[in-house]
Design a protein around this motif. Sequence first.
Motif, PDB file in Angstrom:
ATOM      1  N   VAL A 175      -9.990   4.292   1.329  1.00 28.63           N
ATOM      2  CA  VAL A 175     -10.414   3.221   2.232  1.00 28.63           C
ATOM      3  C   VAL A 175     -10.519   1.898   1.481  1.00 28.63           C
ATOM      4  O   VAL A 175     -10.065   0.851   1.955  1.00 28.63           O
ATOM      5  N   ILE A 176     -11.112   1.936   0.284  1.00 26.33           N
ATOM      6  CA  ILE A 176     -11.261   0.705  -0.502  1.00 26.33           C
ATOM      7  C   ILE A 176      -9.891   0.137  -0.875  1.00 26.33           C
ATOM      8  O   ILE A 176      -9.661  -1.073  -0.827  1.00 26.33           O
ATOM      9  N   GLU A 177      -8.971   1.037  -1.246  1.00 26.33           N
ATOM     10  CA  GLU A 177      -7.629   0.577  -1.630  1.00 26.33           C
ATOM     11  C   GLU A 177      -6.928  -0.103  -0.466  1.00 26.33           C
ATOM     12  O   GLU A 177      -6.311  -1.177  -0.614  1.00 26.33           O
ATOM     13  N   ARG A 178      -7.029   0.498   0.715  1.00 31.07           N
ATOM     14  CA  ARG A 178      -6.382  -0.095   1.885  1.00 31.07           C
ATOM     15  C   ARG A 178      -7.073  -1.390   2.305  1.00 31.07           C
ATOM     16  O   ARG A 178      -6.422  -2.357   2.702  1.00 31.07           O
ATOM     17  N   LEU A 179      -8.389  -1.414   2.205  1.00 25.09           N
ATOM     18  CA  LEU A 179      -9.115  -2.654   2.509  1.00 25.09           C
ATOM     19  C   LEU A 179      -8.719  -3.770   1.545  1.00 25.09           C
ATOM     20  O   LEU A 179      -8.574  -4.936   1.938  1.00 25.09           O
ATOM     21  N   HIS A 180      -8.534  -3.422   0.282  1.00 24.02           N
ATOM     22  CA  HIS A 180      -8.120  -4.425  -0.706  1.00 24.02           C
ATOM     23  C   HIS A 180      -6.751  -5.000  -0.355  1.00 24.02           C
ATOM     24  O   HIS A 180      -6.534  -6.216  -0.427  1.00 24.02           O
ATOM     25  N   ALA A 181      -5.815  -4.129   0.030  1.00 26.86           N
ATOM     26  CA  ALA A 181      -4.471  -4.592   0.391  1.00 26.86           C
ATOM     27  C   ALA A 181      -4.509  -5.490   1.627  1.00 26.86           C
ATOM     28  O   ALA A 181      -3.867  -6.546   1.675  1.00 26.86           O
ATOM     29  N   VAL A 182      -5.294  -5.061   2.644  1.00 26.96           N
ATOM     30  CA  VAL A 182      -5.393  -5.860   3.867  1.00 26.96           C
ATOM     31  C   VAL A 182      -6.062  -7.198   3.595  1.00 26.96           C
ATOM     32  O   VAL A 182      -5.644  -8.247   4.097  1.00 26.96           O
ATOM     33  N   ASN A 183      -7.109  -7.176   2.772  1.00 27.94           N
ATOM     34  CA  ASN A 183      -7.813  -8.407   2.434  1.00 27.94           C
ATOM     35  C   ASN A 183      -6.918  -9.362   1.662  1.00 27.94           C
ATOM     36  O   ASN A 183      -6.942 -10.578   1.864  1.00 27.94           O
ATOM     37  N   THR A 184      -6.117  -8.815   0.755  1.00 24.33           N
ATOM     38  CA  THR A 184      -5.186  -9.645  -0.014  1.00 24.33           C
ATOM     39  C   THR A 184      -4.182 -10.323   0.903  1.00 24.33           C
ATOM     40  O   THR A 184      -3.866 -11.513   0.733  1.00 24.33           O
ATOM     41  N   ARG A 185      -3.710  -9.594   1.882  1.00 28.23           N
ATOM     42  CA  ARG A 185      -2.755 -10.185   2.827  1.00 28.23           C
ATOM     43  C   ARG A 185      -3.408 -11.308   3.635  1.00 28.23           C
ATOM     44  O   ARG A 185      -2.796 -12.359   3.863  1.00 28.23           O
TER      45      ARG A 185
END
Length: 376
Positions: A175-185
Amino acid sequence: MHRAPGLSVRLKLTLSYAGFLMLAGFLLLAAVWIFVLRHLPDYTSVPGGVLVRSTLLHDFASAAGAVLVFLLMFGLVGGWILAGRMLAPLTRITDATRMATTGSLSHRIRLPGRRDEFRALADVFDGMLERLEAHVAEQRRFAANASHELRTPLAISKALLDVARTDPDHDTGQVIERLHAVNTRAIDLTEALLVLSRADQRSFTREHVDLSLLAEEAAETLLPLAEKRGVTIETSGDITPAVGSQALLLQLTMNLVQNAIVHNLPEQGAVWVNTSVRPTTAVLTVENTGEKLTPQLVSTLTAPFQRGTERIHTDQAGVGLGLAIVKTITQAHDGTLTLTPRPAGGIRVTVELPTTAPHPGALPRRPAAGRSRSPV
């Protein structure tokens, strides 16, 4: 601005016409008085009797008064009609302006007839309304697209957080990894919007810039991405002076080179970056291999949030503002942007910017060179 009420232009023109007509009549009557009646003898023999000079002058004065009254009335009525006809185009322009202030930009004046001052003004105003209508429509589309693009990562983040909250056994690291990717975008999109806004407002300081150095810097910075995707970057060109914002022009160059790397062949792709000087412009050309593109598709790639076919699902797909930013920065520098599909596949992007002779020592000198960077 608050203004006190005053006389209308039509009334002013009417009074001017009537006054001018009265003055002309008065001068004509005065000329008759001075050059004709003044030299008459006191008594003049005429058929049937004797003409007394004082009687003639009295009759002339009465007639002159009546003529002046007639000229006044004629000047007021005729001037009012003529002024109305002359100001009719201005009334149409005023009505169109009033409609534009209420938000109606689709109205056009389209004055008929041959060209004159009023029709030239109406044509310029119609052109301004057309540009404003296109600009407003583009801004509305951009706002709608930006809202959609920003809403997507926020909705994904909310969904991920809801899953983590309702399912305690869910993999937290994932979840953290996907949140990081979405936040970066989302951050990338916000920064792109800020760059686009800054370039569109032309709120930057102009200075002497060497496009060849910017091309070298962009190629060096993006070399790891090119190596990862198996793309070769080749830069060439001599010193290429231009005038503009170094930060914005570097952003332009970075966007072009990154697009050329990402939207390329799956393997053994190539990117060519060249700078050159023409008589009045500095030219930056970025060319890459890739899938074949139609001229119709290429003509839409500079629109905000527009991506080529099958590109949105690739990694490093970006936020759909790369070429839109390039177009805005180019226009802010009074340059031209040309996109041409390559017959063998891929695209050639040419940016032409105004050039100027650099001051001594303003730009570093280096010999013409061509460098090829291949994946390790």
